[in-house]
Design an enzyme around this catalytic site. Structure first.
Site, PDB file in Angstrom:
ATOM      1  N   GLN A   4      -9.277  13.087  -8.415  1.00 37.10           N
ATOM      2  CA  GLN A   4      -8.489  14.303  -8.213  1.00 37.10           C
ATOM      3  C   GLN A   4      -7.182  13.954  -7.514  1.00 37.10           C
ATOM      4  OE1 GLN A   4     -11.841  16.126  -6.015  1.00 37.10           O
ATOM      5  NE2 GLN A   4     -11.440  17.948  -7.208  1.00 37.10           N
ATOM      6  N   GLU A  41     -13.703  24.103   9.289  1.00 33.94           N
ATOM      7  CA  GLU A  41     -13.132  25.389   9.700  1.00 33.94           C
ATOM      8  C   GLU A  41     -12.832  26.265   8.491  1.00 33.94           C
ATOM      9  OE1 GLU A  41     -12.918  22.536  12.851  1.00 33.94           O
ATOM     10  OE2 GLU A  41     -12.187  22.422  10.799  1.00 33.94           O
ATOM     11  N   GLU A  71     -16.313  21.354  -6.116  1.00 30.68           N
ATOM     12  CA  GLU A  71     -16.317  20.188  -5.240  1.00 30.68           C
ATOM     13  C   GLU A  71     -17.200  20.430  -4.017  1.00 30.68           C
ATOM     14  OE1 GLU A  71     -13.140  17.126  -3.158  1.00 30.68           O
ATOM     15  OE2 GLU A  71     -12.587  19.226  -3.335  1.00 30.68           O
ATOM     16  N   SER A 128      -9.890   9.586  -3.672  1.00 29.39           N
ATOM     17  CA  SER A 128     -11.030   8.673  -3.775  1.00 29.39           C
ATOM     18  C   SER A 128     -11.082   8.063  -5.169  1.00 29.39           C
ATOM     19  CB  SER A 128     -12.343   9.420  -3.506  1.00 29.39           C
ATOM     20  OG  SER A 128     -12.319  10.046  -2.244  1.00 29.39           O
ATOM     21  N   SER A 143      -4.224  16.589  -2.743  1.00 30.14           N
ATOM     22  CA  SER A 143      -3.527  16.600  -1.465  1.00 30.14           C
ATOM     23  C   SER A 143      -2.254  15.758  -1.498  1.00 30.14           C
ATOM     24  CB  SER A 143      -4.448  16.084  -0.355  1.00 30.14           C
ATOM     25  OG  SER A 143      -5.542  16.944  -0.171  1.00 30.14           O
TER      26      SER A 143
END
Length: 405
Positions: free
Chosen positions: A155, A390, A273, A190, A158
């Site tokens: 993927q 969070e 995911e 990754s 980010s």
């Protein structure tokens, strides 16, 4: 006049057939794994092959290539046995079977010394994205090679300035003849170096449009214009990568969903995911913790026994929750819930191992301690990847419990 007793629930007609059919399938799967899969803890165990812990980029590359080779071979064996993608449509390489059959295979696989986690993106995220947003042509083209163990995926999400805030992604896809030209930088990817394709989020609209200006693409990784740089973690391993894109090409049929529909695709991708992380097996460590305590002669210690009991309870809770989801029962915010429980289980299990190991945990070359040290140092990453703890708690509160933002 005598009346026959009412048939027991689930024991007559269609209900009984379903129960018997499931029992036969479970027996078939169990028999195949007994004959073909190595046991956990045996010399052939490769259940942790995806946890690569080399200390140099070259060593990491070699171990990563070994891991992908082993995973490809195992995935192909599952496919040849008719156990891969049971619920996928036949045109996509599957069998069109009920979804519970995939869960039976996954549960049995978790009991053995095997792993397909090097293919996690390909087996979990890509199907969710393509079934939800892709075309028939894309599904037929991309999914069968995944089931056969031929193609791995990563993927590209980010960025240095857009971690959890993916609406701020700035990697740009510009229309060119026959497709799109992509330029930008991605990070925390990754398995970038051993993947054949990537799910890419890039901006096709303006910065000001935020999430409304994003699109999703399937991009081939081995091509000019893509540079991969491994990132060293605090454990010394190189699991993550930076990926630099300089006019990398995506053909027109690589666009998933319509232009500027990337945010909807991304939400599907992230939900799958989180569910995949929560359904993982790399933190399934209760049995291994018990074995470690017995090897070190401390399994009768009351404090150690308490830690072992807690690990077994956490693992069983995860199993029951996943079984409930697989059975079709409504579980609010299921993905974030299982992901949060899984990352917490990984952290607590690694902490338990350090208590059991005692001072041996400081010896990085100790064969008993090394795998647990790796898990301990990797555990914080599970609390970040796929959305931080969070973010999961916010999602559970807002979408699962209906609490105000």
């Amino acid at each position: 006049m005598q009346h026959s007793p009412a048939p027991a629930p689930g024991r007559s007609g269609e209900g009984r057939a379903r129960v018997e059919g499931r029992a036969r399938f479970e027996a078939r799967v169990r028999e195949w794994f007994v004959a073909n899969a190595p046991r956990k803890g045996s010399p052939e165990d490769f259940s942790a092959v995806h946890v690569v812990s080399a200390r140099t980029p070259q060593e990491y590359h070699e171990q990563e290539q070994h891991a992908i080779t082993v995973t490809r071979a195992w995935q192909r064996r599952l496919f040849d046995a008719g156990l891969a993608g049971r619920s996928w449509p036949t045109e996509c390489g599957g069998h069109g079977a009920p979804g519970w059959q995939d869960e039976v295979v996954a549960e049995e696989q978790a009991r053995w010394g095997v792993s397909t986690k090097m293919f996690a993106v390909a087996l979990e995220m890509v199907p969710a994205v393509l079934f939800g947003h892709g075309t028939r042509e894309q599904r037929v083209a991309y999914l069968p090679p995944i089931l056969r163990g031929e193609h791995g995926w990563c993927q590209l999400l980010s960025e240095p300035g857009a971690g959890s805030d993916l609406a701020s992604a700035q990697t740009r896809a510009t229309p060119v003849d026959g497709g799109w030209s992509v330029t930008g930088q991605k990070v925390w990817t990754s398995n970038a170096g051993c993947s054949d394709y990537a799910l890419l989020i890039a901006r096709t609209g303006s910065r000001e449009e935020g999430r409304a200006g994003l699109s999703c693409f399937a991009m081939k990784m081995e091509q000019p214009g893509i540079e991969i740089r491994p990132l060293r973690q605090m454990s010394g391993a190189y699991h993550f990568n930076e990926v630099f894109l300089d006019n990398a090409f995506v053909p027109e049929n690589g666009l998933i969903g319509g232009p500027r529909e990337g945010w909807a695709v991304l939400r599907t991708m992230l939900a799958s995911e989180r569910a995949a992380i929560g359904g993982g097996t790399s933190a399934r460590s209760a049995t291994q913790l018990v074995g470690l305590a017995r090897q070190l002669g401390c399994s009768d210690d009351p404090g150690v026994r308490d830690l072992l009991a807690q690990a077994v309870i956490r693992e069983r809770t995860l199993d029951l929750l996943r079984a409930r989801i697989a059975a079709g029962h409504a579980v609010p915010a299921a993905g974030p819930t299982t992901k949060l429980l899984y990352s917490e289980h990984a952290r607590l299990s690694a902490d338990a191992a350090t208590t059991i190991l005692g001072m041996a945990v400081t010896l990085v070359d100790d064969p008993q301690a090394a795998p647990w040290i790796e898990r301990l140092l990797f555990a914080p990453g599970l609390r970040l990847g796929g959305g931080t703890d969070e973010i999961q708690r916010n999602t559970i509160a807002e979408r699962g419990l209906g609490l105000p933002r």
